[in-house]
Design a protein around this motif. Structure first.
Motif, PDB file in Angstrom:
ATOM      1  N   SER A 216      -4.560   8.618  -0.420  1.00  0.00           N
ATOM      2  CA  SER A 216      -4.565   9.274  -0.243  1.00  0.00           C
ATOM      3  C   SER A 216      -5.398   9.841   1.394  1.00  0.00           C
ATOM      4  O   SER A 216      -4.853  10.284   2.296  1.00  0.00           O
ATOM      5  CB  SER A 216      -4.688  11.201  -0.634  1.00  0.00           C
ATOM      6  OG  SER A 216      -3.358  11.457  -1.396  1.00  0.00           O
ATOM      7  N   ASN A 217      -6.431   8.748   0.764  1.00  0.00           N
ATOM      8  CA  ASN A 217      -7.272   8.631   2.211  1.00  0.00           C
ATOM      9  C   ASN A 217      -7.338   7.073   2.476  1.00  0.00           C
ATOM     10  O   ASN A 217      -7.589   6.695   1.499  1.00  0.00           O
ATOM     11  CB  ASN A 217      -8.212   9.188   1.866  1.00  0.00           C
ATOM     12  CG  ASN A 217      -9.323   9.660   3.244  1.00  0.00           C
ATOM     13  OD1 ASN A 217      -9.715   8.283   4.056  1.00  0.00           O
ATOM     14  ND2 ASN A 217      -9.536  10.094   3.197  1.00  0.00           N
ATOM     15  N   VAL A 218      -7.151   6.949   4.098  1.00  0.00           N
ATOM     16  CA  VAL A 218      -8.032   5.532   3.969  1.00  0.00           C
ATOM     17  C   VAL A 218      -8.718   4.748   3.499  1.00  0.00           C
ATOM     18  O   VAL A 218      -9.385   3.613   3.235  1.00  0.00           O
ATOM     19  CB  VAL A 218      -7.362   4.887   6.049  1.00  0.00           C
ATOM     20  CG1 VAL A 218      -9.140   5.636   6.528  1.00  0.00           C
ATOM     21  CG2 VAL A 218      -7.330   3.907   6.025  1.00  0.00           C
ATOM     22  N   LYS A 219      -9.737   5.646   3.485  1.00  0.00           N
ATOM     23  CA  LYS A 219     -11.072   5.601   2.327  1.00  0.00           C
ATOM     24  C   LYS A 219     -11.051   4.282   1.362  1.00  0.00           C
ATOM     25  O   LYS A 219     -11.566   3.430   0.982  1.00  0.00           O
ATOM     26  CB  LYS A 219     -11.951   6.365   2.428  1.00  0.00           C
ATOM     27  CG  LYS A 219     -12.353   7.275   3.437  1.00  0.00           C
ATOM     28  CD  LYS A 219     -13.571   7.648   3.380  1.00  0.00           C
ATOM     29  CE  LYS A 219     -13.551   8.784   4.683  1.00  0.00           C
ATOM     30  NZ  LYS A 219     -14.153  10.244   4.170  1.00  0.00           N
ATOM     31  N   GLU A 220     -10.140   4.919   0.465  1.00  0.00           N
ATOM     32  CA  GLU A 220      -9.524   4.460  -0.509  1.00  0.00           C
ATOM     33  C   GLU A 220      -8.608   3.343  -0.747  1.00  0.00           C
ATOM     34  O   GLU A 220      -8.449   3.000  -1.618  1.00  0.00           O
ATOM     35  CB  GLU A 220      -8.796   6.117  -1.184  1.00  0.00           C
ATOM     36  CG  GLU A 220      -9.929   7.230  -1.317  1.00  0.00           C
ATOM     37  CD  GLU A 220      -8.046   8.103  -2.048  1.00  0.00           C
ATOM     38  OE1 GLU A 220      -7.177   7.366  -2.981  1.00  0.00           O
ATOM     39  OE2 GLU A 220      -7.445   8.814  -1.319  1.00  0.00           O
TER      40      GLU A 220
ATOM     41  N   LEU B 267       0.708  -1.225   0.212  1.00  0.00           N
ATOM     42  CA  LEU B 267      -0.371  -0.248   0.520  1.00  0.00           C
ATOM     43  C   LEU B 267       0.619   1.178   0.164  1.00  0.00           C
ATOM     44  O   LEU B 267       1.978   0.950   0.774  1.00  0.00           O
ATOM     45  CB  LEU B 267      -0.941  -0.274   0.863  1.00  0.00           C
ATOM     46  CG  LEU B 267      -1.632   1.416   1.882  1.00  0.00           C
ATOM     47  CD1 LEU B 267      -3.010   1.557   0.346  1.00  0.00           C
ATOM     48  CD2 LEU B 267      -2.167   1.036   2.401  1.00  0.00           C
ATOM     49  N   LEU B 268       0.404   2.591  -0.515  1.00  0.00           N
ATOM     50  CA  LEU B 268       1.322   3.721  -1.121  1.00  0.00           C
ATOM     51  C   LEU B 268       0.076   4.768  -0.524  1.00  0.00           C
ATOM     52  O   LEU B 268      -0.388   4.422  -1.044  1.00  0.00           O
ATOM     53  CB  LEU B 268       2.163   3.321  -2.133  1.00  0.00           C
ATOM     54  CG  LEU B 268       2.976   2.622  -3.063  1.00  0.00           C
ATOM     55  CD1 LEU B 268       2.826   3.243  -4.563  1.00  0.00           C
ATOM     56  CD2 LEU B 268       3.833   2.291  -2.469  1.00  0.00           C
ATOM     57  N   VAL B 269       0.816   5.132   0.379  1.00  0.00           N
ATOM     58  CA  VAL B 269       0.061   6.742   0.881  1.00  0.00           C
ATOM     59  C   VAL B 269       0.834   8.028   1.143  1.00  0.00           C
ATOM     60  O   VAL B 269       1.946   7.996   1.024  1.00  0.00           O
ATOM     61  CB  VAL B 269      -0.315   6.335   2.709  1.00  0.00           C
ATOM     62  CG1 VAL B 269      -1.314   7.131   3.001  1.00  0.00           C
ATOM     63  CG2 VAL B 269      -1.129   4.818   2.618  1.00  0.00           C
ATOM     64  N   ASP B 270       0.567   8.515  -0.153  1.00  0.00           N
ATOM     65  CA  ASP B 270       1.082  10.223   0.289  1.00  0.00           C
ATOM     66  C   ASP B 270       0.502  10.760   1.242  1.00  0.00           C
ATOM     67  O   ASP B 270       1.087  11.783   0.746  1.00  0.00           O
ATOM     68  CB  ASP B 270       1.060  11.227  -1.009  1.00  0.00           C
ATOM     69  CG  ASP B 270      -0.209  11.108  -1.352  1.00  0.00           C
ATOM     70  OD1 ASP B 270      -1.232  10.988  -0.955  1.00  0.00           O
ATOM     71  OD2 ASP B 270      -0.545  11.246  -3.027  1.00  0.00           O
ATOM     72  N   ARG B 271      -0.463  10.728   2.487  1.00  0.00           N
ATOM     73  CA  ARG B 271      -0.268  11.893   3.278  1.00  0.00           C
ATOM     74  C   ARG B 271      -0.211  11.349   4.842  1.00  0.00           C
ATOM     75  O   ARG B 271       0.741   9.822   4.696  1.00  0.00           O
ATOM     76  CB  ARG B 271      -1.932  12.351   3.616  1.00  0.00           C
ATOM     77  CG  ARG B 271      -2.369  12.782   2.688  1.00  0.00           C
ATOM     78  CD  ARG B 271      -2.119  14.814   2.435  1.00  0.00           C
ATOM     79  NE  ARG B 271      -2.465  14.746   1.193  1.00  0.00           N
ATOM     80  CZ  ARG B 271      -3.621  15.139   0.636  1.00  0.00           C
ATOM     81  NH1 ARG B 271      -5.294  14.649   0.967  1.00  0.00           N
ATOM     82  NH2 ARG B 271      -3.954  15.758  -0.832  1.00  0.00           N
TER      83      ARG B 271
END
Ligand code: ADP
Ligand code: MG
Length: 531
Positions: free
Chosen positions: A303-307, A210-214
């Motif tokens: 950018s959001n955990v919902k995604e 998983l890649l997150v930018d926030r």
């Protein structure tokens, strides 16, 4: 026209070409550059030498610029471009001596240059996949030992085939080891500081990434219009935060992720929950690296955990935290069809830094070749063939134009001549034999300096990107013409006396091997050496 300043410009420019001539070709010498701080660098890169010797004369600078442009545009052929420009000017001088006006030379050179590129395009061939290795091998010929060269060729070609573009290749150096320890990673490697939770796994097989930018945290300002000086409110916020982070970690785990890379911070508490769920989390990953990770693993950056859903996750066969010497590093390996890859170079610093530059240039050249898909016979074959056809073309031209085109054709032959001379071979003899082969239709006949024989360039694997040659021809022609057209050096107002005095006089004619370097600053000796 001020003939004296024109001759001075030509001499100064030629001196630059003379300074790099001895490095041309696989058997060319390295130059040892010693700067003020006594740092010693061995290099045979024309561009590196010219940027190091601090050229002041304006015409000489123009020639040095050619090397820079060549390096930037195509990654190879810098020395050839400069040597060709020098030879065009030398031939121009001979024509000037015969009383031919510079304007006629310029005109002849311009049409010869255009014709040369046209011929080049007509003798280039469409690339086959195997040519990429030969191209890389030709570019590195003589710059590395045979074994190292083969190793680096495999790495660079493997990398560009997977990543297509140089920008999708992460090229890094770690000290220690040997040059032959350089490695192509089917994925990406990243630096690691103290960014992991100690309870997290150090190795994850079949990684779902998983890649997150926030930030992976709960922000006070967003959620609490509360007075945080009140202990009751503080406790309530802490409980809220705990709940949210636990839910977030559960959502990540629920989607099937077992590795998380975050561009920003991951809250300590979130790290704890992630660790508990067996998830490896890394924070503060560079944006650029995150983007490469997306390309390498096929993950979509969110950018959001919902995604977070299974479909945004990427894949790597192995994610592994390890150490190289004292430094921690993490490998994201065994990706499927990675669109970005890593190359890790090892070795003692000086050699490895040189190697890194070489690989960068090599990757530029390979990238261009993948785009243009055209290659040309190397080892002087292209130059001799173009020269032969230019002479035929000249025959159809009237008067003075003919002389300039013939001079241009002769200038092109400087490449095989110098390559041969640098290999200790007789340049005239080699050229005569090459010309004879080309007259008999052997348009791919080249010199192979490894055994001194004249042979078919393609059969011997001596091939170059067409674009490297066309760029060299175009820019050498252009700069030679620019220098020929300058009719005076005007020192602009405000260009102080002191500055003006820095422009050195051109060297006397028999002394053209002297180059206009600032005295005492750089020691410029020749020696034969590998990396
Ligand atoms: P440049 O900075 O112009 O790339 P190089 O020192 O890399 O200068 O030399 C490039 C020249 O060496 C090209 O003309 C290329 O065709 C030639 N060359 C490469 N391999 C061989 C070989 N085995 N025999 C002869 N010439 C070669
Ligand atoms: Mg080269």
């Amino acid at each position: 026209m001020n003939q004296q300043s024109q001759r001075m410009n030509i001499l100064a420019a030629r001196a630059v070409a003379e300074a790099v001539k001895s490095t041309l070709g696989p058997k060319g010498m390295d130059k040892m550059l010693v700067d003020g701080s006594k740092e010693v660098v061995l290099t045979s890169s024309g561009a590196a030498i010219l940027s190091a010797i601090g050229i002041k004369h304006p015409a000489a600078k123009m020639i040095a610029e050619v090397a820079k442009t060549q390096k930037k545009e195509v990654g190879d052929g810098t020395t050839s471009a400069v040597v060709l420009a020098g030879e065009l000017l030398k031939k121009a001088e001979e024509l000037l001596d015969q009383g031919i006006h510079a304007a006629h030379i310029v005109q002849g050179y311009r049409s010869a240059g255009e014709k040369a590129v046209e011929i080049l395009n007509s003798i280039g061939i469409e690339i086959a996949e195997k040519d990429l290795k030969n191209i890389a091998s030709t570019i590195l010929m003589g710059k590395l030992g045979d074994k190292e060269r083969e190793h680096i060729v495999n790495i660079a070609v493997g990398a560009i085939k997977a990543a297509k573009e140089k920008d999708n290749i992460l090229l890094e150096y770690r000290s220690g080891g040997k040059l032959s320890d350089a490695e192509l990673i089917n994925g990406i490697m990243i630096d690691l500081g103290k960014r992991l939770h100690p309870a997290m796994p150090k190795k994850v097989r079949n990684a779902r990434i998983l890649l997150v930018d926030r930030e992976f945290e709960v922000k006070k300002v967003e959620h609490a219009k509360i007075d945080i000086t009140d202990p009751k409110n503080l406790r309530a916020f802490a409980e809220y935060k705990e709940k949210i982070l636990k839910i977030a970690a559960d959502m990540v785990a629920g989607a099937g992720a077992n590795v998380l890379f975050c561009q920003k911070n991951i809250d300590e508490l979130a790290m704890f929950y992630l660790a508990k769920a067996g998830i490896l989390g890394v924070r503060d990953v560079d944006k650029d690296v995150l983007e490469k990770l997306a390309k390498a693993t096929g993950a979509k950056i969110v950018s959001n955990v919902k995604e977070v859903t299974p479909s945004v996750l990427g894949y790597a066969g192995l994610v592994e935290e390890t150490k190289i010497g004292p430094e921690e590093i993490m490998y994201i390996r065994e990706c499927r069809n990675p669109g970005a890859v890593g190359i890790l170079i090892r070795g003692v610093e000086k050699g490895a830094v040189e190697l890194k530059k070489r690989i960068e240039d090599l990757l530029s050249a390979l990238e261009r070749t993948l785009k243009d898909k055209k290659v040309i016979a190397g080892g002087g074959a292209a130059e001799v063939e173009i020269s032969r056809r230019l002479r035929e073309y000249a025959r159809e031209m009237p008067g003075k134009g003919q002389l300039a085109v013939e001079a241009y054709a002769g200038a092109l032959e400087v490449i095989p001549k110098v390559v041969a001379a640098n290999a200790g071979l007789n340049p005239v003899d080699i050229l005569v034999r090459m010309r004879a082969e080309h007259e008999n239709g052997g348009l791919k006949s080249c010199l192979d300096v490894r055994d001194g024989k004249i042979k078919d360039a393609y059969a011997a694997g001596i091939v170059e990107p067409l674009r490297v040659k066309s760029q060299a021809i175009k820019s050498a022609t252009e700069v030679a013409n620019m220098i020929l057209r300058i009719d005076d050096v005007l020192i602009a107002k405000g260009f102080g006396k002191e500055k003006a005095a820095e422009v050195p006089a051109a060297p006397p004619r028999e002394d053209v091997t002297d180059f206009p370097a600032k005295k005492g600053r750089i020691d410029f000796t020749q020696m034969r050496a590998g990396l």
